[in-house]
Design a protein around this motif. Structure first.
Motif, PDB file in Angstrom:
ATOM      1  N   ASN A   1       0.815  -1.217   0.000  1.00 43.81           N
ATOM      2  CA  ASN A   1       0.000   0.000   0.000  1.00 43.81           C
ATOM      3  C   ASN A   1       0.848   1.266   0.000  1.00 43.81           C
ATOM      4  O   ASN A   1       0.424   2.307   0.505  1.00 43.81           O
ATOM      5  CB  ASN A   1      -0.907   0.009   1.223  1.00 43.81           C
TER       6      ASN A   1
ATOM      7  N   THR B   1      -6.255   4.608   7.978  1.00 42.32           N
ATOM      8  CA  THR B   1      -7.112   3.941   7.008  1.00 42.32           C
ATOM      9  C   THR B   1      -6.615   2.526   6.710  1.00 42.32           C
ATOM     10  O   THR B   1      -7.368   1.560   6.773  1.00 42.32           O
ATOM     11  CB  THR B   1      -7.150   4.749   5.694  1.00 42.32           C
TER      12      THR B   1
ATOM     13  N   THR C   1      -7.161   0.164   9.606  1.00 40.06           N
ATOM     14  CA  THR C   1      -8.543  -0.266   9.844  1.00 40.06           C
ATOM     15  C   THR C   1      -8.977  -1.299   8.809  1.00 40.06           C
ATOM     16  O   THR C   1      -9.723  -2.219   9.112  1.00 40.06           O
ATOM     17  CB  THR C   1      -9.533   0.923   9.756  1.00 40.06           C
ATOM     18  N   ILE C   2      -8.500  -1.106   7.586  1.00 43.84           N
ATOM     19  CA  ILE C   2      -8.911  -2.055   6.545  1.00 43.84           C
ATOM     20  C   ILE C   2      -8.255  -3.420   6.756  1.00 43.84           C
ATOM     21  O   ILE C   2      -8.901  -4.450   6.679  1.00 43.84           O
ATOM     22  CB  ILE C   2      -8.547  -1.515   5.138  1.00 43.84           C
ATOM     23  N   TYR C   3      -6.965  -3.408   7.056  1.00 39.90           N
ATOM     24  CA  TYR C   3      -6.230  -4.684   7.091  1.00 39.90           C
ATOM     25  C   TYR C   3      -5.975  -5.199   8.507  1.00 39.90           C
ATOM     26  O   TYR C   3      -5.318  -6.219   8.677  1.00 39.90           O
ATOM     27  CB  TYR C   3      -4.896  -4.536   6.360  1.00 39.90           C
TER      28      TYR C   3
END
Ligand SMILES: Nc1ncnc2c1ncn2[C@@H]1O[C@H](COP(=O)(O)OP(=O)(O)OP(=O)(O)O)[C@@H](O)[C@H]1O
Ligand SMILES: [Mg+2]
Lengths: 218, 226, 265
Positions: free
Chosen positions: A12, A179, A182-184
């Motif tokens: 990312n 972000t 929280t997603i991963y």
């Protein structure tokens, strides 16, 4: 034992990259604006005339003695109501951090100007210079070189403060990290990497401040 | 564009704000309680004869001065619990973060204070048979502390301002309470303005005192020896 | 009788710079030794080695017959001495030192300055320490200043307080490192007088001074230090009036204000 996995963070990199750019953009813009306007406020603070001195002093005291995060929140949530317009996260963060920088740097300017011997003003006067000329040609050139360590320090503080913009969801580095994590569900790796990125960004500044201060002492 | 101010909502919620203020002062105070002694300890390590000890202390200081406090707080709140498999509530995370972070700054204040003391003071202490600890406690530290008071107050002000970050991990400090009330009442303008004023009236007198002391110390010249 | 201080083959280096290059010296009880020499010759360093503000690089220092430090053999086959803090503190209680810049504790009153050593280091009671401090302040003529802070005193008074502070430890030997160099000329006399009185009472002393006239009048023995060695030694008459060495003559010629006082005793 926790199984570290930096793969996701690195895959990312572009998300963090955008964040880093936003961090740098915000810091740079606030620094340039803050220092320029700080000079004006500093001179106003130095002035003996009440119409300049008082408003400048009130401004400086208010912004130095309230938390930046409160200022940012105020610009983000309160100011739009007063102005009846929308203010986006970037603008609110920019306003908060810039005002703060103006307040602190004006004090640096004022201190620097005060540190110049009165004989320098008089020498300028004796040559028939106006106030503005004395300031511009004689006082500031001497004062600014003394102020450089303090300004560099402001820059360092400013980069650290940009993280506060994450609270109002401006996409700077820390917000981008939030972000990703929280997603991963990988706060460990993400926040560790971000801490290191910040360190790499800020540490040279801290070092530079040290060097400059040491040189100024000699 | 005439806005109707309504401070009533603020006053109705004064108890929540008061609680927030108390929590803010609590985090500030407790962090100082740990941060100041820890700062002195780190400063002494920084000034130690051993290069290794001194350098490690230096790295500690630089690291915490060169990363944003909010990142430190997040790291301690989100990362530490997983890493060590422990539960950390927002209050403890805040205390840990700000104690360590402020200790790095206090260490610098202590160090600057101590190295500003003339070497002759150390030597005079040694010459009458004092140990390093005795000289520090009886001679150099008392002199240094007096010079450090303005810098101390300034650090305390900075710390209190920094504690607003705890709202980002949902600890109910003054700012968190403000945000809460603002969202419930749709009166952010009044709430945030009042809260800004509350911070101001705590911090401003402290900063006036700091400057007053600084001026007084500057006038007295703080001269050691001849 | 046992000498108070005996120094054997003392060397001291700062990094590569060897400042003391083998000093031997014996000081007997009641003797007053004056060290002279040009700037940088190592006078202060020698004095500071005696109370271990500087640790010797090599050599032995005996205080009242006791060899200081403990022996440690080094890799090179040489032996060297190591000094532990507890030992050093004990030695320093027996050696008094007066500094060029007084180094009084500015945050303590005059009385507290003098009491500090007896109280904190010798651990005698507050009351006794106070009595002792007053006694020594009396001796240097400053009992009436006991409640003042050092900053209120003249340089000469400050230096006399510093002398009292050192005396209050009741040391076996006193060291003076240019005790009058930082003073205005009109204040030098009172301090020299105080030192002279100490000599008359039989205090053992090593004095570093640039006041050659004073050196002549108080010294039992004069040492001329040059490049880290004792270049010439003897009675004041031998060294100051009839120096044998060229260096000594040159040094004395540089202090042309010096005039041998007429013998009045
Ligand atoms: N702590 C130190 N580190 C490095 N060099 C030192 C140190 N102390 C003294 N020196 C050097 O040792 C030499 C002798 O110094 P010392 O102070 O003993 O001379 P001195 O005879 O007392 O001179 P003066 O009359 O100027 O006081 C000088 O060259 C000095 O620079
Ligand atoms: Mg000297």
């Amino acid at each position: 034992m926790y199984n570290w996995d930096f793969g996701i963070v690195f895959s990312n990199w572009n998300v963090l990259g955008i964040g880093l750019l936003n961090t740098i953009k915000l810091a740079a813009l606030c620094l340039v604006t803050g220092l320029s306007l700080g000079l004006l406020v500093g001179i106003a603070r130095y002035s003996k005339r009440k119409i300049f001195n008082w408003p400048a002093s009130i401004f400086v005291e208010v912004f130095r003695n309230t938390p930046v995060l409160v200022q940012i929140m105020w610009f983000f949530f309160a100011l739009p109501i007063l102005l009846q317009t929308q203010i986006n996260a970037f603008s609110a963060a920019f306003l908060g951090l810039t005002m703060n920088t103006i307040a602190f740097s004006s004090e640096i300017f004022r201190g620097g100007i005060q540190s110049i011997a009165p004989g320098q003003w008089e020498a300028g006067k004796a040559l028939g210079m106006t106030y503005v000329q004395q300031m511009q040609r004689v006082i500031l050139p001497q004062a600014i070189s003394r102020m450089i360590p303090a300004f560099t320090n402001r820059g360092v503080e400013l980069v650290k403060m940009t993280t506060l913009a994450s609270v109002i969801a401006f996409g700077e580095l820390l917000h981008q990290a939030k972000t990703i994590s929280t997603i991963y569900f990988n706060p460990i790796e993400t926040y560790t990497v971000v801490a290191l990125i910040f360190f790499v960004l800020i540490y040279p500044g801290t070092l530079l401040v040290r060097k400059l201060e040491k040189r100024a002492d000699q | 564009m005439s806005y109707e101010w309504d401070f009533a909502v603020v006053f109705q919620n004064y108890d929540l704000l008061l609680l927030g203020l108390i929590n803010t002062l609590n985090v500030t105070g407790v962090s100082l309680l740990f941060g100041i002694p820890l700062g002195l300890f780190v400063a002494l390590l920084r000034l130690a004869d051993s290069k290794w000890v001194s350098r490690s202390a230096g790295i500690f200081i630089e690291f915490f001065r060169s990363t944003p406090p909010l990142v430190q707080l997040f790291w301690i709140f989100f990362v530490l619990p997983i890493l060590f498999d422990i539960a950390i509530d927002p209050y403890s995370a805040s205390i840990i973060a700000f104690s360590i972070q402020s200790s790095a700054f206090f260490a610098e204040v202590f160090r600057a204070g101590l190295i500003s003391i003339d070497r002759g003071q150390w030597e005079a202490g040694y010459a009458i048979g004092m140990t390093r600890k005795q000289v520090l406690r009886r001679v150099t530290l008392p002199q240094a502390v007096k010079r450090m008071i303005p810098a101390f107050l300034e650090r305390i002000i900075e710390l209190m301002k920094t504690t607003t970050l705890v709202s980002a991990i949902s600890y109910s400090d003054l700012l968190f309470q403000a945000n809460d009330i603002a969202q419930q009442t749709y009166r952010p303008l009044e709430v945030f303005s009042v809260v800004a004023a509350m911070y101001f009236f705590v911090l401003w007198p402290t900063s006036v005192a700091a400057r007053g002391l600084e001026r007084r110390l500057a006038v007295s010249g703080e001269s050691t020896a001849a | 009788m046992e000498p108070i201080l005996k120094i054997e083959d003392l060397h001291k280096s700062f990094g590569r710079l060897e400042v003391l290059k083998g000093i031997d010296l014996t000081v007997n009880k009641g003797e007053t030794i004056v060290l002279i020499g040009s700037s940088g010759s190592g006078k202060s360093t020698l004095l500071r080695c005696v109370n271990f503000l500087e640790l010797p690089s090599q050599g032995c220092i005996y205080l009242k017959g006791i060899l200081q430090g403990t022996e440690k053999s080094m890799k090179s086959g040489k032996t060297n001495r190591v000094y532990h803090e507890s030992q050093l503190c004990k030695v320093r209680t027996q050696v008094g030192m007066v500094f060029q810049h007084f180094n009084l504790f500015p945050h303590m009153k005059v009385l507290e300055n003098v009491m500090e050593g007896p109280k904190t280091v010798l651990r005698i009671s507050q009351k006794e320490a106070e009595q002792r401090a007053l006694q020594y302040l009396e001796k240097v003529g400053l009992a009436d200043k006991s409640q003042s802070y050092p900053a209120r005193l003249s340089g000469g008074q400050q230096q006399r307080v510093a002398i009292a502070r050192a005396l209050a430890m009741e040391p076996d030997i006193m060291l003076f490192d240019e005790a009058t160099s930082a003073l205005d000329p009109e204040l030098v006399g009172e301090v020299l007088l105080a030192i002279k009185e100490l000599r008359d009472e039989g205090m053992t002393m090593i004095i570093v001074t640039h006041e050659i006239g004073f050196a002549y009048s108080v010294a039992d023995k004069i040492l001329f230090l040059h490049h880290g060695k004792i270049h010439e030694a003897g009675t004041p008459d031998e060294v100051l009036v009839r120096p044998k060495e060229q260096r000594t003559k040159e040094f004395l010629a540089g202090h042309n204000q010096f005039q041998i006082p007429q013998h009045s005793e």
